[in-house]
Motif scaffolding. Structure first.
Motif, mmCIF file in Angstrom:
data_model
loop_
_atom_site.group_PDB
_atom_site.id
_atom_site.type_symbol
_atom_site.label_atom_id
_atom_site.label_comp_id
_atom_site.label_asym_id
_atom_site.label_seq_id
_atom_site.Cartn_x
_atom_site.Cartn_y
_atom_site.Cartn_z
ATOM 1 N N ASP A 389 7.304 -2.730 2.648
ATOM 2 C CA ASP A 389 8.735 -2.850 2.934
ATOM 3 C C ASP A 389 9.014 -3.794 4.096
ATOM 4 O O ASP A 389 10.152 -3.904 4.560
ATOM 5 C CB ASP A 389 9.339 -1.471 3.235
ATOM 6 N N ASP A 459 -1.059 3.552 -9.810
ATOM 7 C CA ASP A 459 -0.087 2.731 -9.084
ATOM 8 C C ASP A 459 -0.668 2.301 -7.733
ATOM 9 O O ASP A 459 -0.479 1.152 -7.293
ATOM 10 C CB ASP A 459 1.209 3.516 -8.854
ATOM 11 N N ALA A 629 2.966 2.436 -0.022
ATOM 12 C CA ALA A 629 3.986 2.711 -1.030
ATOM 13 C C ALA A 629 4.912 1.513 -1.169
ATOM 14 O O ALA A 629 5.418 0.995 -0.177
ATOM 15 C CB ALA A 629 4.778 3.958 -0.654
ATOM 16 N N GLU A 632 10.994 2.269 -3.458
ATOM 17 C CA GLU A 632 11.587 2.625 -4.736
ATOM 18 C C GLU A 632 12.610 1.573 -5.159
ATOM 19 O O GLU A 632 13.506 1.211 -4.394
ATOM 20 C CB GLU A 632 12.264 3.996 -4.633
ATOM 21 N N GLY A 633 12.458 1.074 -6.363
ATOM 22 C CA GLY A 633 13.401 0.099 -6.893
ATOM 23 C C GLY A 633 13.151 -1.323 -6.426
ATOM 24 O O GLY A 633 13.863 -2.249 -6.849
ATOM 25 N N SER A 634 12.159 -1.551 -5.567
ATOM 26 C CA SER A 634 11.883 -2.890 -5.064
ATOM 27 C C SER A 634 10.996 -3.653 -6.044
ATOM 28 O O SER A 634 10.096 -3.082 -6.670
ATOM 29 C CB SER A 634 11.189 -2.811 -3.697
#
Length: 653
Positions: A389, A459, A629, A632-634
């Motif tokens: 991120d 993943d 991680a 989410e949605g990236s």
């Protein structure tokens, strides 16, 4: 038993026919020089090097490689030779290391051709030097001995040869460079050797399955780095010469050039009176910002480990003292009458609260400072060290050279779970990775559905593979996938869409066998080429890039032969650039019994969910590992892989 020498130490040699094995993280030139009784070199004909690889009793490699095998027969050298000196040098050229301080410390071992090694020596303490006298063999009272020298030269091979008394040393150095230049483009690197420094770094955090690294090796730590990794790259201080009964001996040559320390860290703004210093990203020693940040992360890991250990020790002391004082109060008969012992018990509890309160106050102060430092350091980390991120990925470009280390996740302790230390492991990888998809080995995993846990594990493996592809230069990293039942199609979609898989995932027993046979053959070929000093003789169609094999659903689709090949790749592959990334539940392979125990131990175990499986032998902490991680949605993964794929297409044109 092998004698591990330190600088200046000598050791008798029970054999005269010897193999000298050199292991380094980057290609190096190996040479051997003959000297007379006074240590003088008679001329260029007394130097064995890649352009002149054989002398009586001496044979060296013909090119610069990360692994060398030098053959020495001390009985076959001329009678006038009383000294054989082994030299190592970094080849010159753009994009290549210019100093030993920026690469893994070379490791040298000596032993008979068909026996165990007799002595070994890790050449530590190097910094700006680009050439070093590693070992010397010398006659003493009719017998041969070996001495660990470790004398480096910032002026490179020419300065080293000049220092040994060779005339026209510059010309010889130029001939050597010209001889190794053609093979450098096809030289295969190997992971750093297991040096004393690496073992020190590994002591920072070790995983029950093997060794991670927060690395910082843990890079810090190897969780079982037992790694950064693994090893930190801060320059080691020069080692003092060995002491003998006759007093100290200084083996440094009087004309040796002194080496300069690395540039100091950036100036830290002065703190206001009574306030802690202001954190600064890169506030550590190092020759580059990457090296400074790496060492700073390692320092943060150490600081968190120390301050938490001090707090726990203080609390344990307070608890022990409280128990002792309460026991004394209860053992006194007078204290049991009419509450006469209550003041003593209250005083003991008050003292306990005071001690634990002071310990907590000190811990909170240190944690606040570390948190402030983390908030400054995290945004400054390069892609190889950064979280998914991080904004740094928005400006990502395919690198031109391999970084020092790779982030595998985060580490934290229960005293402050939101304070995360990057877990870095040194590159190239020294061991494979195992993403544990089992439910019985983790408290967090028990609460998840089995199918969900397996999907998370795959993943996680894809995220690691994507990061490895992203931090290597174009064309220097290749990924293969074994997915016998095709159950990982959703997780593998980013790799498939990007076109970074040269072949579709291998399915079924036949596909498993084909991929394993191909990689096993590659390991065999490269091993023979490296050991034989003929890296430039590899087949022209051989992919010399680092190889990563992702294995899903093990042991489904594996017969006994395939299992044997997988174990071989896990053991021998990392040394020649073939790495495993296993996604497996150990219970699924329980039918093999202890046969597979060496396989699991050879891999660095990580988990798809947070788990406190990293054991720290240094201060006895259990570090919680947090997997990387993707937000989410990236689509950061797809964007990065698309840039890697475009760079690879350009490279192949």
């Amino acid at each position: 038993m092998t004698a591990e020498l330190v600088r200046g130490q000598n050791h008798p040699l029970p054999h005269t026919r010897l193999d000298i094995r050199v292991s380094a993280g980057k290609p190096v030139v190996a040479a051997a020089m003959l000297g007379d009784e006074a240590g003088r070199v008679q001329g260029a004909e007394w130097v064995a090097h890649p352009a002149q690889p054989a002398l009586p009793g001496i044979e060296v490699s013909r090119q610069a490689t990360a692994d060398h095998l030098l053959a020495v027969d001390l009985n076959a050298v001329p009678a006038s030779v009383h000294r054989v000196t082994v030299l190592l040098a970094l080849p010159m050229g753009p994009g290549r290391p210019v100093r030993f301080g920026a690469v893994a410390a070379p490791f040298v071992s000596v032993g008979p051709p068909d026996g165990d090694e007799v002595v070994s020596y890790t050449v530590t303490g190097l910094d700006t030097e680009s050439a070093v006298v590693a070992l010397e063999f010398y006659r003493r009272q009719g017998a041969w001995k070996v001495r660990a020298v470790g004398q480096g030269y910032a002026g490179g091979l020419a300065a080293c040869l000049t220092d040994q008394g060779l005339d026209r040393a510059g010309e010889v150095a130029a001939v050597v460079q010209e001889a190794v230049e053609p093979g450098l483009s096809r030289t295969l690197g190997t992971p750093p050797p297991r040096t004393t420094e690496v073992r020190h770094n590994a002591a920072a955090a070790a995983a029950t399955a093997g060794d991670p690294g927060p690395s910082p090796d843990p890079g810090p730590a190897s969780g079982t780095t037992s790694g950064a990794d693994p090893q930190p790259s801060d320059p080691a201080a020069p080692q003092p010469p060995a002491q003998t009964h006759g007093g100290p001996i200084n083996y440094a040559h009087p004309r040796r050039q002194s080496t300069a320390p690395p540039p100091p860290p950036p100036a830290v703004p002065p703190a206001e009176p009574g306030r802690p210093p202001v954190p600064v990203a890169g506030d550590a020693t190092g020759w580059s910002m990457e090296e400074r940040l790496y060492n700073q992360v390692w320092g943060m890991f150490e600081d968190l480990a120390r301050t938490t250990a001090a707090y726990r020790s203080a609390v344990d002391f307070a608890d022990s003292r409280l128990d002792q004082e309460l026991d004394r109060a209860l053992s006194d008969p007078r204290g049991r009458l009419a509450g006469a012992g209550d003041p003593a018990r209250e005083a003991a509890r008050a003292k306990h609260e005071e001690l634990t309160g002071r310990a907590r106050e000190a811990l909170d102060r240190d944690l606040a400072q570390l948190t402030a430092e983390s908030e400054v350091v995290e945004p400054a980390l390069p892609p190889a060290f950064a979280r998914w991120d991080s904004p740094v990925w928005h400006g990502y470009r395919v690198p031109m050279e391999i970084p020092m280390a790779l982030r595998l996740g985060d580490l934290h302790l229960p005293e402050r779970s939101d304070l995360r230390i990057p877990m870095l492991v040194r590159l190239p990888l020294e061991r494979g990775l195992w993403v544990d998809s089992g439910r019985s080995t983790s408290e967090a995993a028990v609460t998840l559905d089995e199918a969900r846990l397996r999907a998370l594990a795959m993943d996680t493996a894809v995220a690691h593979a994507a990061r490895l592809l992203a931090v290597y230069p174009a064309g220097e990293f290749t990924v293969h996938v074994i997915d016998p039942a095709g159950s990982a199609a959703r997780s593998l979609a980013p790799l498939m869409r990007s076109g970074l898989l040269d072949e579709p995932p291998a399915a079924g027993a036949q596909g498993v066998s084909a991929v394993l046979a191909k990689l096993t053959q590659r390991v065999d070929l490269v091993q023979m080429a490296v050991r034989g000093g003929a890296a430039d003789a590899l087949p022209p169609d051989l992919d010399t890039a680092q190889q990563l094999l992702i294995v899903n659903d093990f042991p489904h689709g594996f017969d006994d032969r395939a299992v044997t090949q997988l174990r071989y790749l896990a053991d021998e592959g990392p040394a020649v650039g073939v790495h495993l990334l296993m996604v497996a539940d150990r219970e699924d392979a329980s039918a093999y019994g202890p046969v597979l125990d060496p396989l699991w131990r050879s891999l660095l175990r990580i988990t798809p969910v947070p788990d406190d499986h990293l054991a720290d032998p240094w201060v006895q902490h259990a570090w919680t590992y947090e997997p990387p991680a993707v937000p989410e949605g990236s689509d950061v993964l797809g964007q990065v892989l698309a840039k890697v794929a475009e760079a690879r297409r350009t490279w192949r044109r």
